[in-house]
Design a protein around this motif. Structure first.
Motif, mmCIF file in Angstrom:
data_model
loop_
_atom_site.group_PDB
_atom_site.id
_atom_site.type_symbol
_atom_site.label_atom_id
_atom_site.label_comp_id
_atom_site.label_asym_id
_atom_site.label_seq_id
_atom_site.Cartn_x
_atom_site.Cartn_y
_atom_site.Cartn_z
ATOM 1 N N PRO A 1 0.804 -1.226 0.000
ATOM 2 C CA PRO A 1 0.000 0.000 0.000
ATOM 3 C C PRO A 1 0.835 1.275 0.000
ATOM 4 O O PRO A 1 0.278 2.376 -0.127
ATOM 5 C CB PRO A 1 -0.791 -0.113 1.304
ATOM 6 C CG PRO A 1 0.085 -0.922 2.200
ATOM 7 C CD PRO A 1 0.829 -1.882 1.307
ATOM 8 N N PHE B 1 3.313 2.289 7.634
ATOM 9 C CA PHE B 1 2.390 1.398 8.333
ATOM 10 C C PHE B 1 2.629 1.642 9.808
ATOM 11 O O PHE B 1 3.710 1.393 10.317
ATOM 12 C CB PHE B 1 2.664 -0.061 7.971
ATOM 13 C CG PHE B 1 1.660 -0.996 8.567
ATOM 14 C CD1 PHE B 1 0.481 -1.289 7.893
ATOM 15 C CD2 PHE B 1 1.874 -1.577 9.807
ATOM 16 C CE1 PHE B 1 -0.459 -2.136 8.442
ATOM 17 C CE2 PHE B 1 0.937 -2.425 10.361
ATOM 18 C CZ PHE B 1 -0.227 -2.701 9.678
ATOM 19 N N GLU C 1 -1.753 -0.327 -5.449
ATOM 20 C CA GLU C 1 -3.178 -0.648 -5.516
ATOM 21 C C GLU C 1 -3.671 -0.657 -6.976
ATOM 22 O O GLU C 1 -4.395 -1.557 -7.391
ATOM 23 C CB GLU C 1 -3.977 0.355 -4.675
ATOM 24 C CG GLU C 1 -5.433 -0.004 -4.593
ATOM 25 C CD GLU C 1 -6.095 0.502 -3.310
ATOM 26 O OE1 GLU C 1 -5.397 0.792 -2.329
ATOM 27 O OE2 GLU C 1 -7.326 0.603 -3.312
ATOM 28 N N VAL D 1 -5.144 -5.199 11.994
ATOM 29 C CA VAL D 1 -5.054 -3.966 11.198
ATOM 30 C C VAL D 1 -4.717 -4.295 9.741
ATOM 31 O O VAL D 1 -5.308 -3.744 8.806
ATOM 32 C CB VAL D 1 -4.018 -2.991 11.817
ATOM 33 C CG1 VAL D 1 -3.755 -1.816 10.886
ATOM 34 C CG2 VAL D 1 -4.500 -2.495 13.172
ATOM 35 N N LEU D 2 -3.775 -5.217 9.546
ATOM 36 C CA LEU D 2 -3.435 -5.657 8.186
ATOM 37 C C LEU D 2 -4.650 -6.296 7.520
ATOM 38 O O LEU D 2 -4.947 -6.026 6.346
ATOM 39 C CB LEU D 2 -2.279 -6.672 8.262
ATOM 40 C CG LEU D 2 -1.933 -7.404 6.967
ATOM 41 C CD1 LEU D 2 -1.344 -6.433 5.945
ATOM 42 C CD2 LEU D 2 -0.938 -8.541 7.225
ATOM 43 N N ARG E 1 -7.778 -5.751 8.052
ATOM 44 C CA ARG E 1 -8.759 -4.728 7.679
ATOM 45 C C ARG E 1 -8.399 -4.108 6.325
ATOM 46 O O ARG E 1 -9.235 -3.985 5.439
ATOM 47 C CB ARG E 1 -8.840 -3.649 8.773
ATOM 48 C CG ARG E 1 -9.811 -2.504 8.476
ATOM 49 C CD ARG E 1 -9.923 -1.548 9.650
ATOM 50 N NE ARG E 1 -10.523 -2.171 10.816
ATOM 51 C CZ ARG E 1 -11.844 -2.338 10.994
ATOM 52 N NH1 ARG E 1 -12.698 -1.879 10.103
ATOM 53 N NH2 ARG E 1 -12.298 -2.954 12.064
ATOM 54 N N GLN E 2 -7.128 -3.748 6.167
ATOM 55 C CA GLN E 2 -6.681 -3.160 4.882
ATOM 56 C C GLN E 2 -6.927 -4.120 3.729
ATOM 57 O O GLN E 2 -7.426 -3.747 2.682
ATOM 58 C CB GLN E 2 -5.176 -2.873 4.931
ATOM 59 C CG GLN E 2 -4.812 -1.555 5.548
ATOM 60 C CD GLN E 2 -3.398 -1.123 5.125
ATOM 61 O OE1 GLN E 2 -2.908 -1.464 4.053
ATOM 62 N NE2 GLN E 2 -2.748 -0.350 5.971
ATOM 63 N N LEU E 3 -6.530 -5.368 3.937
ATOM 64 C CA LEU E 3 -6.646 -6.344 2.849
ATOM 65 C C LEU E 3 -8.112 -6.669 2.566
ATOM 66 O O LEU E 3 -8.512 -6.764 1.402
ATOM 67 C CB LEU E 3 -5.868 -7.623 3.199
ATOM 68 C CG LEU E 3 -4.350 -7.480 3.122
ATOM 69 C CD1 LEU E 3 -3.657 -8.756 3.599
ATOM 70 C CD2 LEU E 3 -3.891 -7.165 1.703
ATOM 71 N N GLN F 1 -10.723 -4.802 3.002
ATOM 72 C CA GLN F 1 -11.357 -3.685 2.291
ATOM 73 C C GLN F 1 -11.013 -3.725 0.801
ATOM 74 O O GLN F 1 -11.863 -3.494 -0.058
ATOM 75 C CB GLN F 1 -10.944 -2.348 2.917
ATOM 76 C CG GLN F 1 -11.700 -2.076 4.223
ATOM 77 C CD GLN F 1 -11.085 -0.968 5.067
ATOM 78 O OE1 GLN F 1 -9.950 -0.554 4.829
ATOM 79 N NE2 GLN F 1 -11.830 -0.510 6.067
ATOM 80 N N LEU F 2 -9.776 -4.047 0.524
ATOM 81 C CA LEU F 2 -9.356 -4.142 -0.874
ATOM 82 C C LEU F 2 -10.045 -5.322 -1.567
ATOM 83 O O LEU F 2 -10.454 -5.227 -2.737
ATOM 84 C CB LEU F 2 -7.825 -4.281 -0.941
ATOM 85 C CG LEU F 2 -7.183 -4.337 -2.325
ATOM 86 C CD1 LEU F 2 -7.567 -3.122 -3.163
ATOM 87 C CD2 LEU F 2 -5.655 -4.411 -2.190
#
Ligand SMILES: *Cc1c(COP(=O)(O)O)cnc(C)c1O
Length: 425
Positions: free
Chosen positions: A143, A147, A166, A202-203, A205-207, A209-210
């Motif tokens: 990303p 981080f 992305e 946290v990781l 959540r990012q993944l 969402q993607l």
């Protein structure tokens, strides 16, 4: 407080057969940790840990992990070979490499492993190399930016050479689908040695969402999300260890919040842990052989940075237990050093230890991952043995110490040298 998993008496007995220095791995600790990890993610039916071979590349260790249900994460031809030799098959093998030689893609494909592409340009390269793309493919995400989690984790993906942006990754999945790929995964490794229960959630959540975005924009539902490595261990005794059960629970909450409502509850999770699985269950054991008094008090041991490089290159802390002196009150401050002609060959600087004597055995904690594996032969130092402390208390040699003849074997040796080796005592 860190406790060694062997006593002085045990080490004295082991050293009669296997002279120091040597690595000693604790089978029970390895199995217990694997079971705890699987328990933490038992809510996700397809969960699989792909142990990162690079952390501890020993087939005996890989076979233990295989028995516990793990797969392997490989990054080179030799690691793929070890995976095959240990009986890992098909999708039990993850191939997460970068700057990859063509022949390694071919080998990974032959084994039926999952290929995880590091770069956008790899898509065209792999297609050309393999003729057609495998039906399952994974892409590595980066990303960019920082981080950061509160004051606990700080890493800099922007400067990391790994993964795709992305925009690249979205375009990547589109192309893979057009080219007939049917099953997709995503991978990211954004911070290393995290000692915090927040990193994976946290990781994730990012993944996640993607992953939702990929479904909405491209109509592609991914099959798996690979959270990769990065869960750390408390190298220092005052640090609070990670709670893997809490971490699993944290990921579950994010999974239920983001993936399930978007019709993505089928997604399998994977991890590629190395350090978390093995670091605490391997120790480098070495003997004090020398003292020197100049501007500091030096204690010289029979291991050196060639056996354990982390202190030399990262200034990493490895806790030391002086076996048999666990309860000693009287201390002295030492630099604990090896014999390399390099001033960074110090296992500890200004470390307060029980007063040492020649012949004391030192137990360097948390050396089971990225320890032996990073060994090198500088100064003609040979690799030491790796031993396994089995659950029944017996010790098995799982890699003999390197001999000088191993070291010479790749040289262009002339007849005189050969005669010399044959005739020496
Ligand atoms: C090094 C590495 C791992 C393991 O990392 P740990 O910090 O030991 O958990 C996992 N995956 C990839 C791709 C790696 O390069």
């Amino acid at each position: 407080m860190k406790n060694a998993y062997v006593s002085k008496e045990q080490v004295e007995a082991i050293a009669k057969e296997y002279p120091t220095p040597f690595y000693l791995y604790d089978e029970k600790g390895i199995r217990d940790t694997a079971r705890k990890l699987y328990k933490a993610f038992s809510w996700n039916p397809g969960f699989k840990e792909y142990f990162a071979i690079k952390a501890t590349p020993n087939t005996a260790i890989l076979r233990i992990l295989k028995e516990e249900g793990c797969g392997v994460d490989c990054s080179s031809k030799v690691e793929l070979t070890m995976a095959e030799a240990c009986g890992f098959k098909g999708q039990e093998i993850m191939f997460s490499s970068n700057d990859t030689p063509e022949e390694e893609y071919i080998f990974a494909r032959e084994l039926g492993g999952i290929i995880n592409l590091d770069d956008f340009s790899n898509i065209a390269e792999v297609e050309e190399t393999l003729g057609t793309l495998p039906k399952t493919m994974s892409l590595r995400f980066n990303p960019g930016g920082y981080f950061k989690i509160a004051n606990t984790i700080m890493d800099n993906p922007e400067e990391a050479k790994f993964g795709m942006t992305e925009a690249q990754i979205l375009e990547g999945y589109k192309i893979l689908k057009e080219k007939g790929v049917e099953h997709f995964g995503i991978h990211a490794f954004l911070a290393s040695n995290t000692v915090s229960n927040e990193y994976y959630p946290v990781l994730a959540r990012q993944l996640f969402q993607l992953v939702v975005r990929i479904k909405k924009e491209l109509g592609i539902s991914l099959d798996f999300v690979n959270l990769s490595g990065g869960i750390g261990i408390p190298y220092r005794p005052e640090q609070e260890p990670n709670d893997i059960l809490l971490i699993g629970q944290g990921v579950k909450e994010v999974f239920e919040e983001i993936l399930v409502p978007n019709g993505l509850g089928h997604i399998r999770l994977c991890t590629e842990l190395g350090r978390f699985m093995l670091a605490p269950y391997g120790a480098l054991i070495t003997k004090v052989i020398h003292f020197k008094e100049t501007y500091r008090h030096y204690a010289g041991v029979d291991a050196c940075a060639a056996n354990l490089m982390r202190p030399a290159i990262y200034d990493a802390y490895h806790h030391i237990t002086v076996l048999g002196k666990e309860e000693e009150k009287e201390t002295k401050t030492y630099d604990v050093v090896g014999s390399l002609c390099e001033n960074n060959d110090k296992f500890a600087k200004n470390r307060e230890l029980p007063v040492l004597e020649k012949g004391d055995y030192l137990f360097f904690h948390d050396a089971g991952a990225h320890g032996f594996a990073m060994g090198y032969n500088y100064n003609g130092k040979l690799w030491c043995a790796e031993l396994l402390l089995k659950e029944d208390g017996t010790v098995k040699c799982i890699r003999r110490a390197q001999r000088d003849t191993d070291y010479f074997a790749t040289l262009d040796i002339d007849e005189d040298f050969q005669k010399y080796l044959q005739n020496r005592k």
